[in-house]
Write a protein that holds these residues in place. Structure first.
Motif, PDB file in Angstrom:
ATOM      1  N   ASN A 146      50.898  33.910   9.646  1.00 20.65           N
ATOM      2  CA  ASN A 146      51.848  34.827  10.283  1.00 20.65           C
ATOM      3  C   ASN A 146      51.055  36.015  10.828  1.00 20.65           C
ATOM      4  OD1 ASN A 146      54.085  36.242  11.044  1.00 20.65           O
ATOM      5  ND2 ASN A 146      54.862  36.604   8.991  1.00 20.65           N
ATOM      6  N   PRO A 147      50.764  36.042  12.131  1.00 15.98           N
ATOM      7  CA  PRO A 147      49.839  37.061  12.655  1.00 15.98           C
ATOM      8  C   PRO A 147      50.409  38.473  12.596  1.00 15.98           C
ATOM      9  CG  PRO A 147      50.831  35.820  14.449  1.00 15.98           C
ATOM     10  CD  PRO A 147      51.271  35.151  13.188  1.00 15.98           C
ATOM     11  N   LEU A 195      55.006  35.787  32.555  1.00 16.32           N
ATOM     12  CA  LEU A 195      54.433  34.907  31.536  1.00 16.32           C
ATOM     13  C   LEU A 195      54.976  33.499  31.724  1.00 16.32           C
ATOM     14  CD1 LEU A 195      52.774  34.721  28.820  1.00 16.32           C
ATOM     15  CD2 LEU A 195      54.981  34.885  27.674  1.00 16.32           C
ATOM     16  N   HIS A 196      54.063  32.548  31.958  1.00 20.36           N
ATOM     17  CA  HIS A 196      54.452  31.141  32.121  1.00 20.36           C
ATOM     18  C   HIS A 196      53.809  30.327  30.997  1.00 20.36           C
ATOM     19  CE1 HIS A 196      56.065  32.358  35.911  1.00 20.36           C
ATOM     20  NE2 HIS A 196      54.875  32.588  36.469  1.00 20.36           N
ATOM     21  N   PRO A 197      54.584  29.923  29.991  1.00 20.02           N
ATOM     22  CA  PRO A 197      53.999  29.220  28.842  1.00 20.02           C
ATOM     23  C   PRO A 197      53.740  27.740  29.128  1.00 20.02           C
ATOM     24  CG  PRO A 197      56.349  29.577  28.494  1.00 20.02           C
ATOM     25  CD  PRO A 197      56.008  30.230  29.809  1.00 20.02           C
ATOM     26  N   LYS A 207      49.592  25.179  23.682  1.00 18.35           N
ATOM     27  CA  LYS A 207      49.614  26.456  22.947  1.00 18.35           C
ATOM     28  C   LYS A 207      48.940  27.578  23.718  1.00 18.35           C
ATOM     29  CE  LYS A 207      50.210  24.862  18.224  1.00 18.35           C
ATOM     30  NZ  LYS A 207      49.768  24.981  16.823  1.00 18.35           N
ATOM     31  N   THR A 208      49.183  27.584  25.035  1.00 16.98           N
ATOM     32  CA  THR A 208      48.617  28.642  25.863  1.00 16.98           C
ATOM     33  C   THR A 208      49.678  29.087  26.860  1.00 16.98           C
ATOM     34  OG1 THR A 208      46.692  29.296  27.172  1.00 16.98           O
ATOM     35  CG2 THR A 208      47.635  27.121  27.635  1.00 16.98           C
ATOM     36  N   GLY A 232      54.216  31.302  19.967  1.00 16.41           N
ATOM     37  CA  GLY A 232      53.289  30.455  19.224  1.00 16.41           C
ATOM     38  C   GLY A 232      52.014  30.138  19.979  1.00 16.41           C
ATOM     39  N   CYS A 233      51.756  30.835  21.079  1.00 15.84           N
ATOM     40  CA  CYS A 233      50.532  30.580  21.853  1.00 15.84           C
ATOM     41  C   CYS A 233      49.316  31.164  21.135  1.00 15.84           C
ATOM     42  CB  CYS A 233      50.639  31.190  23.246  1.00 15.84           C
ATOM     43  SG  CYS A 233      51.952  30.458  24.244  1.00 15.84           S
TER      44      CYS A 233
END
Length: 448
Positions: free
Chosen positions: A226-227, A358-360, A365-366, A399-400
């Motif tokens: 958990n960052p 922001l384009h996930p 995971k980026t 979650g990236c």
């Protein structure tokens, strides 16, 4: 070996320079817990504070003494008493607090007085000044509990502290205050540091604490997966506090957060929660772009926010000149309308001065940070930094583990902020299929 060292040291030192210039003549209030001293971290913290002061920062240092007082109490056969997280200070506990404070002040002053050759303190000459800068009042009786000699800050001698700082001394404060009749009151380090920061209109309030910061998911504070949320806007911090139970012990999520919120509400732009367990935590938070703990930042909600459909016209007006000169890829109105929830904007007085999207690519995971634009009138004011931080937050929340940009002209700006060049082949398959090989955009990646 020396050549390798030069290639690592020189760029690093240059990257630190803007922060040295920025913080010179600013005032930081630093709260250090008694637990940090008990854990043997005082020497490293003192060395870092001396270095920060040498770079022109004015420092007020407030020490805690919770474990030291508890140890003194137990030596006298007494158990510490708390109610709602506040110590109940009877006459024995007051004696213990005075003993602990005297011992800690001696240790801290001795640490700042060291100047052995070939150590970080060589030539430091840090002058430490203490004094009766606080007037206190009793907590009194709350919910039927008499807190006796526990107190709250009534008044801070701002002028006295300021004169000491202007004489190039570091101000050291113990969590003690005195009434106009000379009665001593035991205060909490966190309240003292917060009140001093508020009254001084300090630039930063920093807690060196037992916790690493505020986790992205506060319901799992001990999970290593958990960052840490490195930047928490004041509005989000308030919302989080409202969802948490009242904090009782320092390891509770809201314990330091409540003081950070209070400071930001009273004119302190940035408040920080750092882990004392990490060597050099102060330096890493202050002089490295991403920091190490959690920073609560007082930013107006209308300034930095997620875009709505009403912002499409403002975004087009902002990015159009950059599309014409080739800095940005041309986007039509339909595309922007379709992706509007991906955009974050900075607005001043109803005018959009900056944006980023922001384009996930969740399978890899980026995420891509795109359409990064800051108005020429606003460049150099930190708006680009704010956009980058917010987009990083959004990417982490999805979650990236990394974020990338494509650029032809602003490569150095991103590299200074932790991005590294990679080959276009690195791109996720879905993005690689849309890569314009004739434009030859540089791909830069940052690990989150």
């Amino acid at each position: 070996m020396s050549t390798v060292f030069n290639f690592t040291f020189v760029p690093w030192f240059r990257s630190v320079a803007p922060y040295i210039h920025k913080f010179r003549h600013q005032t930081f209030v630093v709260g250090i817990t008694g637990e940090a001293i008990a854990a043997g971290k005082l020497q490293g913290i003192v060395q870092d504070l001396a270095l920060i002061q040498a770079m022109g920062v004015k420092i007020v240092l407030v020490h805690g003494f919770r474990p030291q007082v508890n140890e003194q109490l137990r030596l006298k056969g007494q158990e510490p008493r708390y109610y709602n997280g506040v110590r109940v200070t009877d006459s024995i506990a007051l004696d213990c607090a005075q003993e602990a404070a005297g011992q800690l002040r001696y240790e801290i002053e001795a640490a700042f007085s060291q100047g052995l050759p070939n150590t970080p303190m060589a030539g430091a000459r840090v002058r430490v000044m203490s004094g009766n800068f606080l007037t206190a009042r009793p907590v009194g009786i709350v919910d039927g509990v008499d807190f006796m000699h526990s107190g709250l800050v009534r008044k801070v001698d701002v002028e006295g502290i300021r004169r000491a700082l202007e004489s190039e001394a570091m101000v050291l404060m113990s969590p003690f205050g005195f009434s106009p009749t000379g009665e001593a009151f035991n205060l909490s380090m966190e309240e003292v540091a917060t009140r001093v920061a508020c009254e001084m209109k300090a630039d930063k309030l920093i807690f060196l604490s037992e916790v690493p910061g505020i986790r992205m998911n506060p319901s799992e504070p001990d999970s290593e997966d958990n960052p840490i949320d490195t930047e928490l806007p004041l509005a989000a911090a308030r919302q989080l506090l409202a969802q948490l139970p009242p904090p009782q012990v320092p390891t509770d999520t809201g314990f330091y957060l409540q003081h950070c919120v209070r400071a930001c509400e009273h004119g302190v732009e940035r408040s920080h929660i750092l882990p004392f367990a990490v060597d050099g935590a102060l330096l890493l938070e202050i002089y490295v772009h991403d920091g190490i703990g959690t920073m609560v930042i007082d930013e107006k909600l209308e300034e930095l926010r997620e875009a709505t459909i009403d912002d499409v016209g403002g975004i087009i007006q902002l990015i159009e000149p950059f599309e014409k000169d080739g800095t940005l890829v041309k986007r039509d109105r339909t595309e922007i309308e379709r992706d509007i929830t991906s955009y974050t904007v900075i607005e001043h007085d109803g005018v959009i001065f900056g944006c980023a999207a922001l384009h996930p690519y969740l399978e890899a995971k980026t995420a891509e940070m795109a359409a990064v634009t800051v108005s020429p009138q606003s460049q150099g004011t930190g708006d680009g930094e704010k956009l980058l931080k917010r987009i990083e937050q959004r990417a982490r929340a999805l979650g990236c583990t990394s974020m990338f940009v494509l650029t032809t002209r602003t490569m150095h700006w991103f590299i200074k902020r932790g991005f590294q060049p990679v080959d276009p082949e690195w791109l996720p398959e879905a993005r690689k299929a849309k890569y314009n090989w004739s434009r030859k955009s540089q791909v830069l990646v940052k690990q989150l």
